[in-house]
Scaffold this motif. Structure first.
Motif, PDB file in Angstrom:
ATOM      1  N   PRO A 172       0.902  -1.324  -0.028  1.00  0.00           N
ATOM      2  CA  PRO A 172       0.090  -0.074   0.123  1.00  0.00           C
ATOM      3  C   PRO A 172       0.903   1.336  -0.068  1.00  0.00           C
ATOM      4  O   PRO A 172       1.859   1.118   0.549  1.00  0.00           O
ATOM      5  CB  PRO A 172      -0.890  -0.113   1.438  1.00  0.00           C
ATOM      6  CG  PRO A 172      -0.731  -1.525   1.700  1.00  0.00           C
ATOM      7  CD  PRO A 172       0.485  -2.205   1.317  1.00  0.00           C
TER       8      PRO A 172
ATOM      9  N   THR B 263       1.894   2.598   3.184  1.00  0.00           N
ATOM     10  CA  THR B 263       3.295   1.820   3.773  1.00  0.00           C
ATOM     11  C   THR B 263       4.491   2.662   3.384  1.00  0.00           C
ATOM     12  O   THR B 263       5.612   2.866   4.211  1.00  0.00           O
ATOM     13  CB  THR B 263       2.961   0.446   3.699  1.00  0.00           C
ATOM     14  OG1 THR B 263       1.826  -0.031   4.086  1.00  0.00           O
ATOM     15  CG2 THR B 263       4.068  -0.197   4.018  1.00  0.00           C
TER      16      THR B 263
ATOM     17  N   ASP C 245      -0.487   0.078   8.400  1.00  0.00           N
ATOM     18  CA  ASP C 245      -1.462  -0.453   7.515  1.00  0.00           C
ATOM     19  C   ASP C 245      -2.881  -0.120   7.663  1.00  0.00           C
ATOM     20  O   ASP C 245      -3.422   0.017   8.726  1.00  0.00           O
ATOM     21  CB  ASP C 245      -1.389  -1.983   7.720  1.00  0.00           C
ATOM     22  CG  ASP C 245      -2.017  -2.829   6.583  1.00  0.00           C
ATOM     23  OD1 ASP C 245      -2.703  -2.260   5.676  1.00  0.00           O
ATOM     24  OD2 ASP C 245      -1.784  -4.100   6.758  1.00  0.00           O
ATOM     25  N   ARG C 246      -3.670   0.348   6.453  1.00  0.00           N
ATOM     26  CA  ARG C 246      -4.921   0.677   6.603  1.00  0.00           C
ATOM     27  C   ARG C 246      -5.936  -0.313   6.268  1.00  0.00           C
ATOM     28  O   ARG C 246      -6.954  -0.228   5.611  1.00  0.00           O
ATOM     29  CB  ARG C 246      -5.060   2.094   5.976  1.00  0.00           C
ATOM     30  CG  ARG C 246      -4.430   3.101   6.679  1.00  0.00           C
ATOM     31  CD  ARG C 246      -5.091   3.384   7.895  1.00  0.00           C
ATOM     32  NE  ARG C 246      -4.573   4.832   8.122  1.00  0.00           N
ATOM     33  CZ  ARG C 246      -3.312   5.046   9.002  1.00  0.00           C
ATOM     34  NH1 ARG C 246      -2.573   3.981   9.104  1.00  0.00           N
ATOM     35  NH2 ARG C 246      -2.915   6.226   9.310  1.00  0.00           N
TER      36      ARG C 246
ATOM     37  N   GLU D 194      -5.841  -2.213   3.235  1.00  0.00           N
ATOM     38  CA  GLU D 194      -5.955  -2.157   1.993  1.00  0.00           C
ATOM     39  C   GLU D 194      -5.433  -3.469   1.199  1.00  0.00           C
ATOM     40  O   GLU D 194      -4.108  -3.803   1.584  1.00  0.00           O
ATOM     41  CB  GLU D 194      -5.189  -0.965   1.590  1.00  0.00           C
ATOM     42  CG  GLU D 194      -5.454  -0.511   0.070  1.00  0.00           C
ATOM     43  CD  GLU D 194      -4.292   0.482  -0.468  1.00  0.00           C
ATOM     44  OE1 GLU D 194      -4.054   1.553   0.645  1.00  0.00           O
ATOM     45  OE2 GLU D 194      -3.888   0.580  -1.432  1.00  0.00           O
TER      46      GLU D 194
ATOM     47  N   GLY E 132      -7.281   4.849   5.085  1.00  0.00           N
ATOM     48  CA  GLY E 132      -6.579   4.365   3.970  1.00  0.00           C
ATOM     49  C   GLY E 132      -6.861   5.237   2.616  1.00  0.00           C
ATOM     50  O   GLY E 132      -7.790   6.130   2.885  1.00  0.00           O
ATOM     51  N   CYS E 133      -6.358   5.072   1.607  1.00  0.00           N
ATOM     52  CA  CYS E 133      -6.470   5.994   0.102  1.00  0.00           C
ATOM     53  C   CYS E 133      -6.579   5.009  -0.950  1.00  0.00           C
ATOM     54  O   CYS E 133      -5.274   4.237  -1.021  1.00  0.00           O
ATOM     55  CB  CYS E 133      -5.434   6.840   0.225  1.00  0.00           C
ATOM     56  SG  CYS E 133      -5.943   8.139  -1.082  1.00  0.00           S
TER      57      CYS E 133
ATOM     58  N   ILE F  80     -10.865  -2.232   0.992  1.00  0.00           N
ATOM     59  CA  ILE F  80     -10.042  -1.353   1.883  1.00  0.00           C
ATOM     60  C   ILE F  80     -11.225  -1.057   3.183  1.00  0.00           C
ATOM     61  O   ILE F  80     -12.303  -1.012   3.068  1.00  0.00           O
ATOM     62  CB  ILE F  80      -9.823  -0.071   1.339  1.00  0.00           C
ATOM     63  CG1 ILE F  80      -9.075   0.849   2.066  1.00  0.00           C
ATOM     64  CG2 ILE F  80     -10.937   0.672   0.697  1.00  0.00           C
ATOM     65  CD1 ILE F  80      -8.007   1.956   1.385  1.00  0.00           C
TER      66      ILE F  80
ATOM     67  N   ALA G 238     -11.776   5.446   4.882  1.00  0.00           N
ATOM     68  CA  ALA G 238     -10.828   5.643   3.398  1.00  0.00           C
ATOM     69  C   ALA G 238     -11.275   6.733   2.520  1.00  0.00           C
ATOM     70  O   ALA G 238     -12.494   7.162   2.604  1.00  0.00           O
ATOM     71  CB  ALA G 238     -11.110   4.140   2.876  1.00  0.00           C
TER      72      ALA G 238
END
Lengths: 261, 324
Positions: free
Chosen positions: A98, A101, A219-220, A222, B116-117, B148, B152
């Motif tokens: 990602p 990151t 980390d999200r 993804e 997140g993106c 995701i 986001a």
């Protein structure tokens, strides 16, 4: 002294074949490590930084890359083009990483090094997102301007002046306070080739390696779940045979459609 | 509690950009999949006026973040204003159009709000009641499906989602926040039109277009010669070519250039990145010449020619001159 850092990343040569691997979620590396080249926009960012070094005395240009061992080749090329130092954030993984990151890893490595200006390419050749630069700037708390087509600096006033193109065929002139980050879309001069003397020098230069700490990964959630080949929007008909034959066939097709007289 | 989808509105001279309306159409689809309520967020000195206009048109809540004196887009000021607004709104999904401004604004915003993106989203599907987002990778050679976790930020590829004005019975309403003293580390000095004047691209019935694959600037002469075989024709190019100064920007076809729909579009050495395809998809008949048989441009073509463009165009010119 102005310290500039250019973020670079390797990519496959433009015409390298691309095949989805057995997992269905990443590609087979259709090119060897020795073929890795910097992304097109990353090369423009390097050229932009080195132009500033040519124009102003007391400019230092470093290059940084975050990725597996093949990034060393791209960093050597950056040194060959005239960069002063190279930093490699070594990651183990092949495959999808990602953007956030990468931005987090870059910013962690950059934070204590007091750069005045950080340049990145507009976007990478693989993910084509154009977002790592802005994220890195945000992690570092720096102002950021994107899609720059020219960049100059005023060392005394600690300003970065840029031009960028926006929708509607318009060009903006902007300035920002250093330290700052800019993403590069174009450069007045094409990327220079590494010179022989600099290549020889680069071979013996040490590349600083930082191991990317997997614990600090930002980390999200993804996840790239699947890759597919694009679907055909039109049913393309490939003309066969030698070039001359294909050319006459195309002429007939265009005449039958009354496009060509 | 319901999930929330927020659309960040791009506007200029009190008009909402068409790309934002596409992002709003995407957001409405997303709201259906995720069971969310949707609102639009408008930042700027004239945010209130635009909010009323948009609330009426879309029938949804609009958040006007009024910053006196903020008369044009400024990424730093916008992010600062949005973070303040999101403190109250707490959106799970933030949708932004992927224009130059959208990409400039939204990715730093994602970091700031701990989200997140995903950029350049072209399609959305659903799997196990979760949205799946698709976008092209590797310059259009493959597509990737992404999931995701919210929160986001989702940036939509212009031209990928359709907005159609629907009649609705919701009234929509406007909420207002007033903010003062935005940060000022970046400043707009001036703005000008580049290459003003009509290049004639929109009137051309045949466009011979060049990409990086033509290798040298001198080869443009060959394209011009080929264009000369047709009446009402023009040479054009992809963005990298214009960035390198080989062609003026008013001859650029693609997302940040012209959108064209000629009778014939001939793509020479163009790989077919999404940003370029967005500008030429409306062409009636497409012929592509590329050495790479897997170049994504062929997916958008009626006739494909896998060959060196220089050899082929020379043969083509010769064949077209032969009237026997």
């Amino acid at each position: 002294m102005i310290k500039i850092l250019v973020c670079v990343k390797s990519s496959a040569p433009a015409d390298a074949p691309l095949v989805i691997n057995d997992s269905g979620a990443w590609i087979e590396r259709g090119f060897s490590h020795t073929e890795a080249v910097p992304g097109r926009y990353d090369e423009l960012a390097l050229e932009q930084a080195l132009r500033l070094k040519d124009q102003i005395s007391g400019v230092m240009v470093d290059a940084i890359s975050c990725g597996p061992t093949r990034e060393i080749r791209v960093l050597r090329r950056a040194l060959g083009m005239g960069c002063d130092n190279a930093i490699h954030i070594l990651t183990g993984e092949e495959g999808f990483v990602p953007a956030i990151t990468t931005a987090y890893r870059l910013s962690s490595a950059i934070r204590s090094r007091s750069y005045d200006l950080i340049l990145t390419g507009l976007m990478s050749e693989d993910m084509n997102q154009g977002i790592v630069g802005q994220m890195t700037a945000e992690f570092l708390g720096m102002p950021c301007l994107t899609s720059c087509v020219s960049i100059s600096v005023d060392a005394e006033r600690r300003l970065v002046m840029v031009e960028r193109d926006i929708e509607g065929a318009r060009r903006q002139k902007l300035e920002m306070n250093m330290p700052a980050l800019a993403t590069v879309q174009a450069c007045v001069t094409p990327p220079r080739y590494p010179s022989l003397s600099k290549i020889l020098r680069a071979v013996s230069m040490e590349i600083e390696t930082i191991e990317a700490d997997p614990v600090t990964v930002h980390d999200r959630g993804e996840i790239l779940t699947r890759l597919t080949y694009p679907t055909r929007r039109r049913s393309v008909r490939f003309l066969e045979g030698p070039s001359r034959q294909k050319a006459s066939e195309l002429v007939s097709i265009l005449r039958s459609r009354a496009i060509l007289g | 509690m319901d999930n929330k989808v927020a659309v960040i509105v791009e506007h200029e001279n009190s008009r909402v950009s068409p790309a934002t309306l596409e992002a709003a159409a995407f957001a409405q689809e997303l709201a259906l999949i995720t069971g969310s309520i949707i609102s639009c967020v408008i930042v700027g000195g004239d945010a209130l006026e635009i909010s009323h206009q948009l609330a009426h048109e879309l029938g949804i809540t609009c958040e006007a973040v009024v910053v006196p004196g903020l008369s044009h887009y400024d990424g730093e000021a916008y992010r600062w204003a949005l973070v303040t607004c999101f403190g109250e709104l707490c959106p799970d999904w933030v949708c932004v159009a992927g224009t130059t401004q959208g990409l400039d604004l939204a990715t730093g915003l994602a970091v700031r709000i701990n989200a997140g993106c995903l950029a350049n989203v072209e399609k959305m599907g659903e799997k196990d009641h979760r949205p799946v987002f698709s976008r092209s990778l590797f310059n259009g050679k493959v597509y990737g499906d992404f999931i995701i976790e919210p929160p986001a930020v989702l940036i939509t590829q212009p031209g990928s989602f359709r907005y159609s004005q629907k009649s609705h019975d919701q009234k929509g309403h406007v909420q207002t926040i007033h903010l003062l003293d935005p940060p000022g580390n970046t400043r707009l000095i001036s703005e000008s039109r580049i290459n003003d004047g009509d290049s004639g691209l929109s009137q051309a019935s045949v466009i011979i277009s060049a990409g990086r694959g033509i290798k040298s600037r001198e080869n443009l002469a060959l394209l011009k010669q080929a264009a000369g075989m047709f009446s009402r024709s023009s040479v054009a190019g992809s963005r990298p070519l214009c960035d390198d100064g080989w062609l003026p920007y008013n001859l650029q076809v693609g997302q940040t250039g012209a959108e064209v729909s000629p009778e014939l579009y001939v793509a020479c050495g163009i790989s077919g990145a999404q940003q370029h395809l967005a500008g030429m998809r409306g062409s009636k008949f497409v012929v592509s010449i590329n050495t790479d048989p897997n170049a994504p441009i062929f997916n958008e073509s009626d006739i494909g020619i896998v060959d060196d463009f220089e050899t082929f165009l020379n043969d083509f010119i010769e064949a077209a001159q032969d009237r026997s």
